[in-house]
Motif scaffolding. Structure first.
Motif, short mmCIF file in Angstrom:
data_model
loop_
_atom_site.label_atom_id
_atom_site.label_comp_id
_atom_site.label_asym_id
_atom_site.label_seq_id
_atom_site.Cartn_x
_atom_site.Cartn_y
_atom_site.Cartn_z
N SER A 36 0.85 -1.19 0.00
CA SER A 36 0.00 0.00 0.00
C SER A 36 0.89 1.25 0.00
O SER A 36 2.06 1.17 -0.39
CB SER A 36 -0.87 -0.08 1.26
OG SER A 36 -1.62 1.06 1.40
N CYS A 37 0.35 2.37 0.46
CA CYS A 37 1.13 3.62 0.54
C CYS A 37 0.47 4.47 1.61
O CYS A 37 -0.73 4.76 1.52
CB CYS A 37 1.09 4.32 -0.82
SG CYS A 37 1.60 6.05 -0.78
N SER A 38 1.24 4.88 2.61
CA SER A 38 0.64 5.64 3.73
C SER A 38 0.08 6.97 3.24
O SER A 38 -0.91 7.48 3.78
CB SER A 38 1.66 5.86 4.84
OG SER A 38 2.79 6.54 4.34
N LEU A 39 0.70 7.54 2.23
CA LEU A 39 0.22 8.83 1.70
C LEU A 39 -1.14 8.64 1.00
O LEU A 39 -2.08 9.41 1.24
CB LEU A 39 1.27 9.39 0.73
CG LEU A 39 0.99 10.72 0.06
CD1 LEU A 39 0.59 11.79 1.06
CD2 LEU A 39 2.21 11.17 -0.74
N VAL A 43 -0.20 11.75 -7.69
CA VAL A 43 -0.46 10.40 -8.22
C VAL A 43 -0.58 9.37 -7.09
O VAL A 43 -1.21 8.32 -7.25
CB VAL A 43 0.64 10.04 -9.25
CG1 VAL A 43 1.98 9.78 -8.55
CG2 VAL A 43 0.23 8.88 -10.12
N ASN A 44 0.00 9.68 -5.91
CA ASN A 44 -0.08 8.75 -4.76
C ASN A 44 -1.48 8.84 -4.14
O ASN A 44 -1.67 9.30 -3.02
CB ASN A 44 0.94 9.12 -3.68
CG ASN A 44 2.36 9.04 -4.15
OD1 ASN A 44 2.69 9.52 -5.22
ND2 ASN A 44 3.22 8.42 -3.36
N THR A 45 -2.48 8.40 -4.89
CA THR A 45 -3.86 8.42 -4.42
C THR A 45 -4.59 7.21 -5.00
O THR A 45 -4.16 6.62 -6.00
CB THR A 45 -4.60 9.69 -4.94
OG1 THR A 45 -4.29 9.85 -6.33
CG2 THR A 45 -4.24 10.93 -4.17
N ALA A 102 0.26 12.84 4.47
CA ALA A 102 1.73 12.80 4.41
C ALA A 102 2.22 11.37 4.21
O ALA A 102 1.48 10.41 4.44
CB ALA A 102 2.33 13.37 5.69
N CYS A 103 3.48 11.26 3.78
CA CYS A 103 4.15 9.96 3.65
C CYS A 103 4.95 9.71 4.92
O CYS A 103 5.77 10.55 5.31
CB CYS A 103 5.08 10.00 2.44
SG CYS A 103 6.42 8.79 2.54
N HIS A 104 4.73 8.57 5.54
CA HIS A 104 5.39 8.29 6.83
C HIS A 104 6.90 8.16 6.70
O HIS A 104 7.62 8.37 7.66
CB HIS A 104 4.79 7.02 7.45
CG HIS A 104 5.22 5.76 6.75
ND1 HIS A 104 4.90 5.50 5.43
CD2 HIS A 104 5.97 4.72 7.16
CE1 HIS A 104 5.43 4.35 5.08
NE2 HIS A 104 6.08 3.85 6.11
N GLU A 133 13.43 3.32 4.90
CA GLU A 133 12.92 2.51 3.80
C GLU A 133 11.40 2.49 3.86
O GLU A 133 10.83 2.51 4.94
CB GLU A 133 13.44 1.07 3.94
CG GLU A 133 14.94 0.98 3.81
CD GLU A 133 15.45 -0.42 4.10
OE1 GLU A 133 14.64 -1.28 4.50
OE2 GLU A 133 16.65 -0.63 3.91
N CYS A 134 10.78 2.39 2.70
CA CYS A 134 9.32 2.26 2.65
C CYS A 134 9.02 0.76 2.73
O CYS A 134 9.34 0.00 1.81
CB CYS A 134 8.80 2.85 1.35
SG CYS A 134 7.05 2.50 1.10
N GLN A 135 8.38 0.36 3.82
CA GLN A 135 8.15 -1.09 3.99
C GLN A 135 7.19 -1.64 2.95
O GLN A 135 7.20 -2.84 2.69
CB GLN A 135 7.66 -1.42 5.41
CG GLN A 135 6.25 -1.03 5.73
CD GLN A 135 6.18 0.34 6.42
OE1 GLN A 135 6.95 1.24 6.08
NE2 GLN A 135 5.27 0.50 7.36
#
Ligand code: 13P
Ligand code: SF4
Length: 317
Positions: free
Chosen positions: A85-88, A113-115, A171-173, A268-270
């Motif tokens: 997924s993506c936190s943002l 685009v992160n939606t 926001a992005c974590h 890092e983005c998990q």
């Protein structure tokens, strides 16, 4: 199976099935090395839009695979791990964003685009960090604008374009965690190093950065400039390509702030790191998990993505 054998097997299967493997710069090096194409969010969407492959494997996160499916409904779009997924994107639930948009009928809507596809479906134009400033500036100065979901990128755009866009509070974590103190410590150790930062980082980090830009922009700058040392404030996966393209240069990843009870000490983005060679092989073998977007949503989400691609092509991006 060792890495080389796995990569060989994946490449063979991808060719047999006419599949293209797209990977984001934030995936691990072994995943980037097996991909047909590695890029930032804009480049991945551009590749998806023009691919002749029958199958797209998106080694990235879910919204990227959704974007591929929206652009190429006739193709099979696979994601190695559906939990990527993506936190943002999650900080902006489609139904809530739609209500927010409805309550501001005189505003045009710009979405990162992160939606999710649902959020894109109530958007006028999608942007990525590679084209956001130019697309914001393409609107008349007196046009009221909503920007979502990243409050850091939104504030940065407001500051650099002089607009007063209404911002969604997302926001992005990963990018929110980069610490100014750690950057300054690295600066003391490496005084000539240039600080590179992604605009999803908080304002104070962007203030101490020499260059702010998308992953592709930061990479291009690092490789093309005469400088030889860089402090990198974005997901550390990008260092793989930086080091590959400029092996003689030094890159120092910025560690995140670790405070109180926080247990995660990684930059890092998990979600991106859920992609692995084993999962890519398995998704090619099984042609699953597949990503789908309901047709009604897909058609509404397609328009703002196509608009972004059109403007980017006009601007030569
Ligand atoms: P770009 O790929 O546009 O640099 O964005 C970074 C990001 O966080 C992707 O999830
Ligand atoms: Fe989302 Fe942040 Fe991961 Fe990018 S780095 S995919 S914005 S959580």
């Amino acid at each position: 199976m060792n890495t080389k054998d796995l990569q060989k097997k994946i490449r063979l299967l991808a060719e047999q099935k006419n599949a293209v493997i797209l990977a984001h710069y934030y995936t691990t090096g072994d995943v980037q090395d097996v991909a047909d194409f590695v890029g930032d969010s804009l480049a991945l969407a551009q590749q998806a839009a023009k691919t002749k492959a029958d199958i797209i494997v998106m080694a990235g996160v879910h919204f990227m695979a959704e974007t591929c499916k929206i652009l190429c409904p006739e193709k099979k779009v696979l994601i190695p791990d559906p939990e990527a997924s993506c936190s943002l994107a999650e900080s902006c639930p489609g139904e809530e964003f739609a209500k927010f948009v409805k309550s501001h009928p005189d505003h045009k809507v710009i979405s990162y685009v992160n939606t999710s596809a649902l959020t894109k479906a109530v958007t006028d134009v999608v942007v990525t960090s590679s084209n956001a400033r130019q697309i914001v500036e393409s609107f008349p100065k007196d046009q009221k604008l909503i920007f979502g979901p990243d409050r850091n990128l939104g504030s940065y755009l407001n500051a650099t374009t002089g607009r007063e866009m209404l911002l969604w509070d997302g926001a992005c974590h990963v990018h929110e965690r980069f610490s100014v103190e750690k950057i300054l410590e690295l600066k003391v150790q490496h005084p000539t190093a240039k600080v590179l930062a992604h605009p999803e980082c908080k304002g104070p980090v962007l203030k101490v950065a020499d260059v702010v830009g998308s992953t592709a922009h930061l990479l291009k700058y690092a490789v093309g400039s005469d400088e030889t040392e860089f402090i990198v404030a974005t997901e550390s996966g990008i260092l793989h390509e930086m080091q590959k393209q400029a092996p003689e240069k030094m890159f120092y990843p910025v560690p995140p702030e670790v405070s109180g009870e926080r247990t995660c000490a990684c930059n890092e983005c998990q979600y991106m790191r859920l992609n692995s060679l084993e999962k890519i092989l398995s998704c090619l073998q099984n042609e699953a998990p597949e990503v789908d977007v309901p047709d009604g949503v897909r058609q509404k989400a397609l328009q703002p993505i196509e608009k972004m691609l059109e403007i980017s092509a006009q601007l030569g991006l």
